[in-house]
Design a protein around this motif. Structure first.
Motif, short mmCIF file in Angstrom:
data_model
loop_
_atom_site.label_atom_id
_atom_site.label_comp_id
_atom_site.label_asym_id
_atom_site.label_seq_id
_atom_site.Cartn_x
_atom_site.Cartn_y
_atom_site.Cartn_z
N THR A 74 0.96 -1.20 0.07
CA THR A 74 0.13 0.06 0.18
C THR A 74 1.02 1.29 0.01
OG1 THR A 74 -1.76 -1.25 1.07
CG2 THR A 74 -1.96 1.13 1.15
N ASP A 110 -5.40 0.55 2.65
CA ASP A 110 -5.64 -0.85 2.86
C ASP A 110 -7.24 -1.01 3.05
OD1 ASP A 110 -3.62 -2.56 2.41
OD2 ASP A 110 -3.44 -2.95 4.40
N SER A 118 -9.37 -3.12 0.55
CA SER A 118 -10.06 -4.32 1.06
C SER A 118 -11.81 -4.25 0.84
CB SER A 118 -9.86 -4.32 2.54
OG SER A 118 -8.86 -4.59 2.87
N SER A 124 1.85 -8.03 0.75
CA SER A 124 1.33 -7.79 1.83
C SER A 124 2.49 -8.04 3.06
CB SER A 124 0.34 -8.97 2.00
OG SER A 124 -1.02 -8.64 1.44
#
Length: 225
Positions: A3, A56, A60, A161
């Motif tokens: 991110t 994030d 998501s 991640s």
């Protein structure tokens, strides 16, 4: 699925989430502990994990809109690939394997490019692959084309991640790391909530998943800025 901020030596601009300012990648790298200035352009060390969290959360929410519908897309003969249930499950057996391979590659690449650059590259490949699944309509029913593109999309979106988590752990006080780790539960809630929206959008299109996929790609792209 999924991110930004702290990287290696290669200079690249990172857009700040507030005020439209910029900080160089070299300055963001300082946030990992190599240097400790008060601020880097518009970015301050305490703000970095919050920027990552906001990014994030948006990604998501976007992922949740579609991730639960990929099995239905692969099974649909009218709007998708037309696989059998056993073939669909075989695809999802391959997903964690592809993520593991790409994650190992991302770790190595980050030593050359920097963590943020690898994260942005992964998001770009993931978003691009999802758009390919939507707009290459002539091959939408081709498993030989769609399945590799889907695996590429999923692996690219998720491979960075561990790099992102390492950035967060580098920029928060050690006594608050467990608290930041627990925020993953918030992301899971976002997935479930946005799945309802994704289903509603798909229903509006008469069961065609393409529009929902495009909205997901746009939101993931925005979350990567």
């Amino acid at each position: 699925d999924g991110t930004a901020a702290a990287c290696g030596a290669a200079p690249v601009a990172v857009v700040c989430s507030e005020g439209g300012g910029h900080a160089t990648a070299a300055a963001a790298a300082a946030a990992t502990g190599d240097e400790d200035p008060v601020a880097w352009g518009c970015l301050r060390r305490p703000s970095i994990p919050y920027i990552l969290l906001a990014s994030d959360l948006l990604v998501s929410l976007a992922s949740g809109m579609t991730i639960k519908f990929f099995p239905l897309f692969f099974k649909s003969k009218e709007f998708g690939v037309g696989l059998s249930p056993s073939q669909v499950q075989a695809v999802f057996v391959a997903v964690p394997l592809s993520i593991a391979v790409f994650s190992a590659g991302a770790q190595r690449l980050s030593r050359r490019m920097g963590r943020v650059q690898v994260m942005i590259l992964g998001r770009a490949v993931g978003v691009g692959s999802l758009l390919v699944m939507v707009y290459v309509k002539s091959l939408r029913h081709s498993a030989a084309f769609m399945l590799p593109v889907y695996l590429l999309r999923t692996a690219a979106n998720n491979c960075a991640s561990p790099l992102e988590e390492s950035i967060v752990m580098d920029t928060v006080p050690s006594e608050t790391r467990a608290r930041w780790k627990s925020l993953e539960a918030v992301m899971q809630f976002g997935w479930c909530g946005s799945a309802v929206l994704g289903g509603w959008l798909t229903d509006l299109q008469g069961g065609d998943y393409a529009f929902t996929f495009v909205i997901t790609a746009v939101m993931q792209g925005l979350g990567s800025l």
